[in-house]
Design an enzyme around this catalytic site. Structure first.
Site, PDB file in Angstrom:
ATOM      1  N   GLU A  69       0.835  -1.203   0.000  1.00  0.00           N
ATOM      2  CA  GLU A  69       0.000   0.000   0.000  1.00  0.00           C
ATOM      3  C   GLU A  69       0.873   1.259   0.000  1.00  0.00           C
ATOM      4  O   GLU A  69       1.852   1.349   0.736  1.00  0.00           O
ATOM      5  CB  GLU A  69      -0.890  -0.036   1.244  1.00  0.00           C
ATOM      6  CG  GLU A  69      -1.894   1.073   1.369  1.00  0.00           C
ATOM      7  CD  GLU A  69      -2.778   0.911   2.594  1.00  0.00           C
ATOM      8  OE1 GLU A  69      -3.792   1.619   2.695  1.00  0.00           O
ATOM      9  OE2 GLU A  69      -2.456   0.058   3.465  1.00  0.00           O
TER      10      GLU A  69
ATOM     11  N   LYS B 234      -9.277   3.184  -2.201  1.00  0.00           N
ATOM     12  CA  LYS B 234      -9.617   2.433  -0.992  1.00  0.00           C
ATOM     13  C   LYS B 234     -10.968   2.908  -0.457  1.00  0.00           C
ATOM     14  O   LYS B 234     -11.230   4.106  -0.382  1.00  0.00           O
ATOM     15  CB  LYS B 234      -8.526   2.635   0.062  1.00  0.00           C
ATOM     16  CG  LYS B 234      -8.607   1.725   1.275  1.00  0.00           C
ATOM     17  CD  LYS B 234      -7.369   1.910   2.149  1.00  0.00           C
ATOM     18  CE  LYS B 234      -7.361   0.984   3.342  1.00  0.00           C
ATOM     19  NZ  LYS B 234      -6.127   1.157   4.155  1.00  0.00           N
TER      20      LYS B 234
ATOM     21  N   CYS C  68      -5.745  -3.464   2.110  1.00  0.00           N
ATOM     22  CA  CYS C  68      -5.438  -3.538   3.539  1.00  0.00           C
ATOM     23  C   CYS C  68      -6.673  -3.693   4.418  1.00  0.00           C
ATOM     24  O   CYS C  68      -7.255  -4.767   4.528  1.00  0.00           O
ATOM     25  CB  CYS C  68      -4.625  -2.302   3.941  1.00  0.00           C
ATOM     26  SG  CYS C  68      -3.770  -2.512   5.543  1.00  0.00           S
TER      27      CYS C  68
ATOM     28  N   PRO D 175      23.198   3.271  28.241  1.00  0.00           N
ATOM     29  CA  PRO D 175      23.491   3.167  29.670  1.00  0.00           C
ATOM     30  C   PRO D 175      23.084   1.775  30.153  1.00  0.00           C
ATOM     31  O   PRO D 175      21.898   1.453  30.212  1.00  0.00           O
ATOM     32  CB  PRO D 175      22.612   4.255  30.309  1.00  0.00           C
ATOM     33  CG  PRO D 175      22.310   5.209  29.193  1.00  0.00           C
ATOM     34  CD  PRO D 175      22.212   4.344  27.967  1.00  0.00           C
ATOM     35  N   LEU D 176      24.054   0.929  30.454  1.00  0.00           N
ATOM     36  CA  LEU D 176      23.810  -0.477  30.781  1.00  0.00           C
ATOM     37  C   LEU D 176      23.953  -0.679  32.288  1.00  0.00           C
ATOM     38  O   LEU D 176      25.047  -0.589  32.844  1.00  0.00           O
ATOM     39  CB  LEU D 176      24.802  -1.361  30.020  1.00  0.00           C
ATOM     40  CG  LEU D 176      24.694  -2.874  30.244  1.00  0.00           C
ATOM     41  CD1 LEU D 176      23.324  -3.393  29.833  1.00  0.00           C
ATOM     42  CD2 LEU D 176      25.792  -3.600  29.471  1.00  0.00           C
TER      43      LEU D 176
ATOM     44  N   SER E 155      17.686  -2.708  30.549  1.00  0.00           N
ATOM     45  CA  SER E 155      18.817  -2.257  29.738  1.00  0.00           C
ATOM     46  C   SER E 155      19.570  -3.453  29.143  1.00  0.00           C
ATOM     47  O   SER E 155      20.099  -3.373  28.025  1.00  0.00           O
ATOM     48  CB  SER E 155      19.767  -1.384  30.566  1.00  0.00           C
ATOM     49  OG  SER E 155      20.268  -2.085  31.686  1.00  0.00           O
TER      50      SER E 155
END
Length: 733
Positions: A44, A113, A174, A354-355, A361
């Site tokens: 689409e 459509k 769709c 940032p782990l 995380s």
């Protein structure tokens, strides 16, 4: 026999990138023709990309779509093959979402459509009008720049089908497949044997089965060849279109494309026997009876034969077993492919995360690791586009390219453990081990010096120094100290993302990844403007329960064994001091479990429950173990904190959409963000119901009192995302 070879496709289009979109369309047509197909179906709005949104309101967008279609028609692309191409078209004063059916360098019919998608993530009625006329086709005056070049002034426009000498073909777009009275029902009664559904359907966990059931059902009781085409990839927003183009014959799937892939183009080809369709229809008495009194659908005649007679060189495709991914695989591959598209199209050189060593995380880190594995695998399979993108992003020279996922991760992925005096050695070690398994460039940073400097500044300004609650401080002091840590981490993450490439003589910048999950967003259990405030977040609409299952799966299937220990650890933000008699835990802070949060989220969004109807539903669900009063207290507690924290959703980091109860405020879950958090009318109704159910008066707890304002974490260890609130409501901080 009437044998027909058809081709549908997954295309990775990019909204408003007409050059690459046109290139993909042309290549897909060429691949279909090379395979011997005589029908080619694309997704689409494939020329513009599905996700153009308000760009559809610009005349330029429609004009450029016509220019691209003209280029296709002027070449030999449509010679001998029926091509269904999606684009916006303006007729009179209305703008329509259309499938343009082209054959032998002419436009056969423009099919607008009729039933537009306008719920959830879809807003088609904002940009398009649904076509209403069903009894006749109208003449559409082609734009002059088109008509002059293809020697065609008009084209049929409207709801109808194409009648070839040997079969009838029609488009269904769709959402129309899922409508209460889908077009394919009347079209089948009018003799249409081949249905072409051009779709723009995004991924959602556990959604594929629903889609395939609808496609299979379209031909199971009425016969037919159903072709389905979809976008695949991130076309510029929170959505990932998950492909899975397929061909279904009489209710059997005979060809299926991939759901998740890094490929820009994937062709799905099937050989079908149209006589099998006619035979099935002739055997169903009710079909024959209804066809005899059908509502006539207009058609366009094309004096051309598409099918071939019986030949041993062309064998009909056999039914196959449908391929479904487990939810854990969906979490790995969907966000992983989405991250790759975002990375290669954004101009960034990699990611910084940032782990914390916590579940959330670590899930994001594992998804990036999975992405690196997918890239290396696709390069090994010979995908030159993925190879070129990887060479550019990884800054390879001298003919080198990625052959090992850990080596590739070292080039494009930074992880940072930002510890404080409240961090444990256990989470620090887990972060380091996981980073080594993935291959990221890992840093260990202490933020205590920055925190101390800010507290000294505050003390110089006010003469006071805040203390944690466990050390005798107030709720306000406790929350303030946690929020300082959380927000310092956000500032540090963005500084490192912009400067570390410079430090290591790498070009460009890195994208900061967030790691708050859908349940914490719903509850507001995250600090506003902490490390949950990132560039993008691949898990922002995935539940904690699904993430924990993913970690167990990834520990085995992705080779990151340390994830098993991370999943088993109780979620904690690690933003308060650890004492012998106190350890901060997420579910204690929130006053509810993650399992309960998932239930609240689904009832609130999917089942559209307000406080009263949620209470009633949970009385049935939890009645065996909780009294009505206990259920009432839980429902009130949830709605209190949900409404207090709703404002945080207005600044939520753009997240991959994966869950049907996401509270994302941008387009999916549109609600106010300033509430009367006491919900006086609704809670009073709940109290009345409790009294009726208990049979006598009970003491109803007050649930609307304002307490200290604060903010809380993602439960991923707090080092990567947010600050904890010690059970307080979390407003605005």
């Amino acid at each position: 026999m009437r044998l027909l070879k058809v081709a549908t496709c997954n295309l990775n289009q990019w909204a408003m990138d007409f050059d690459s979109n046109l290139k993909n369309i042309k290549e897909s047509i060429a691949m279909a023709k090379q395979a011997g197909a005589v029908i080619r179906l694309g997704p689409e709005l494939e020329i513009t990309g599905y996700g153009c949104e308000d760009h559809f309101l610009e005349l330029d967008t429609v004009t450029h779509a016509w220019e691209c279609l003209k280029e296709i028609l002027l070449g030999d692309w449509t010679d001998g093959i029926l091509c269904s191409i999606g684009m916006p078209v303006i007729k009179g004063s209305e703008r329509y979402n259309c499938q343009v059916l082209c054959f032998n360098r002419k436009i056969i019919i423009i099919r607008p459509k009729m039933w537009l998608a306008n719920d959830g993530n879809y807003r088609e009625l904002r940009w398009f009008t649904g076509w209403k006329e069903r009894s006749q086709l109208e003449d559409f005056q082609l734009p002059i720049e088109i008509s002059e070049h293809i020697s065609q002034k008009t084209a049929p426009f409207g709801y109808g089908f194409v009648q070839f000498l040997d079969t009838a073909v029609a488009a269904e777009v769709c959402e129309e497949l899922y409508s209460p009275v889908p077009p394919h029902a009347d079209l089948a009664l009018n003799g249409v044997e081949v249905f072409m559904n051009a779709s723009g359907s995004h991924h959602q966990l556990r959604k594929l089965d629903i889609r395939l059931r609808a496609i299979i059902g379209a031909t199971h009781t009425r016969g037919g060849v159903y072709m389905y085409s979809n976008h695949q990839g991130c076309d510029g927003s929170r959505l990932y279109y998950d492909g899975c183009s397929c061909v279904v014959v009489n209710g059997d799937v005979v060809a299926q494309g991939s759901q998740f892939s890094l490929k820009d183009i994937e062709i799905v080809v099937a050989q079908v026997d149209l006589d099998a369709v006619a035979s099935l229809r002739g055997s169903i008495s009710s079909f024959q009876e209804q066809a005899s009194c059908k509502i006539k659908v207009p058609s366009v005649a094309v004096p051309y034969k598409l099918s071939q007679p019986f030949t041993l060189k062309m064998c009909p495709s056999s039914p196959l077993k449908i391929k479904y991914h487990d939810p854990e695989e969906e979490i790995a591959f969907g966000p992983g492919c989405w991250l790759w598209d975002y990375l290669r199209r954004s101009g960034a050189s990699g990611f910084l995360l940032p782990l914390s060593g916590g579940a959330d995380s670590s899930s994001v880190a594992a998804i990036v690791g999975c992405m690196c594995q997918l890239v290396v695998k696709e390069i090994a399979n010979g995908d030159e586009q993925v190879k070129a993108d990887a060479i550019r992003i990884g800054n390879y020279t001298g003919g080198q390219f990625p052959t090992d996922s850990r080596e590739f991760a070292k080039r494009i992925f930074y992880t940072v453990f930002m510890g404080s005096e409240n961090s444990s050695e256990v989470t620090k070690s887990r972060a380091k081990v996981l980073a080594d398994e993935i291959g990221s460039w890992h840093l260990d940073v202490s933020i205590d010096g920055v925190v101390s400097a800010l507290l000294s500044l505050f003390q110089n300004l006010t003469g006071k120094r805040p203390r944690y609650k466990v050390d005798g401080g107030s709720n306000s002091e406790n929350l303030g100290l946690q929020n300082i840590q959380a927000r310092i981490r956000m500032v540090l993450a963005f500084m490192l993302a912009s400067l570390l490439p410079w430090v290591h003589n790498k070009p460009g910048f890195y994208l900061v990844l967030g790691s708050s999950n859908v349940d914490e967003g719903l509850r507001g259990y995250l600090t506003k403007y902490d490390c949950s405030s990132a560039d993008i977040n691949p898990i922002g609409s995935i539940s904690k329960q699904d993430l924990r299952a993913f970690l167990r799966w990834a520990a085995i299937n992705l080779g990151f064994s340390s994830l098993a220990d991370i999943e088993a650890a109780p979620p904690t933000a690690e933003l308060e001091p650890i004492r012998s008699n106190y350890s901060q835990l997420d579910e204690v802070d929130m006053g509810m479990t993650y399992e309960e949060l998932s239930v609240y989220g689904r009832l609130r969004k999917i089942f559209r429950c307000g406080p009263v109807s949620m209470f009633q539903n949970l009385c049935y669900r939890w009645g065996a173990r909780l009294t009505p009063l206990e259920v009432a207290d839980k429902v009130k507690h949830f709605f209190k904190y949900y409404s207090i924290n709703r404002h945080k959703m207005t600044v939520l980091t753009p997240s991959y959409h994966a869950e049907s109860y996401s509270p994302e405020d941008n387009r999916f879950d549109l609600r106010q963000f300033l509430y009367n958090v006491r919900w006086p009318y609704q809670f009073r109704k709940i109290d009345e119901l409790v009294r009726e159910l208990d049979g006598d008066k009970v003491a109803i707890t007050e649930s609307g009192d304002h307490e200290n304002l604060g903010a809380t974490s993602d439960g991923g260890g707090g080092l990567g995302v947010a600050a904890a609130g010690s059970g307080n409501p979390n407003v605005g901080l």
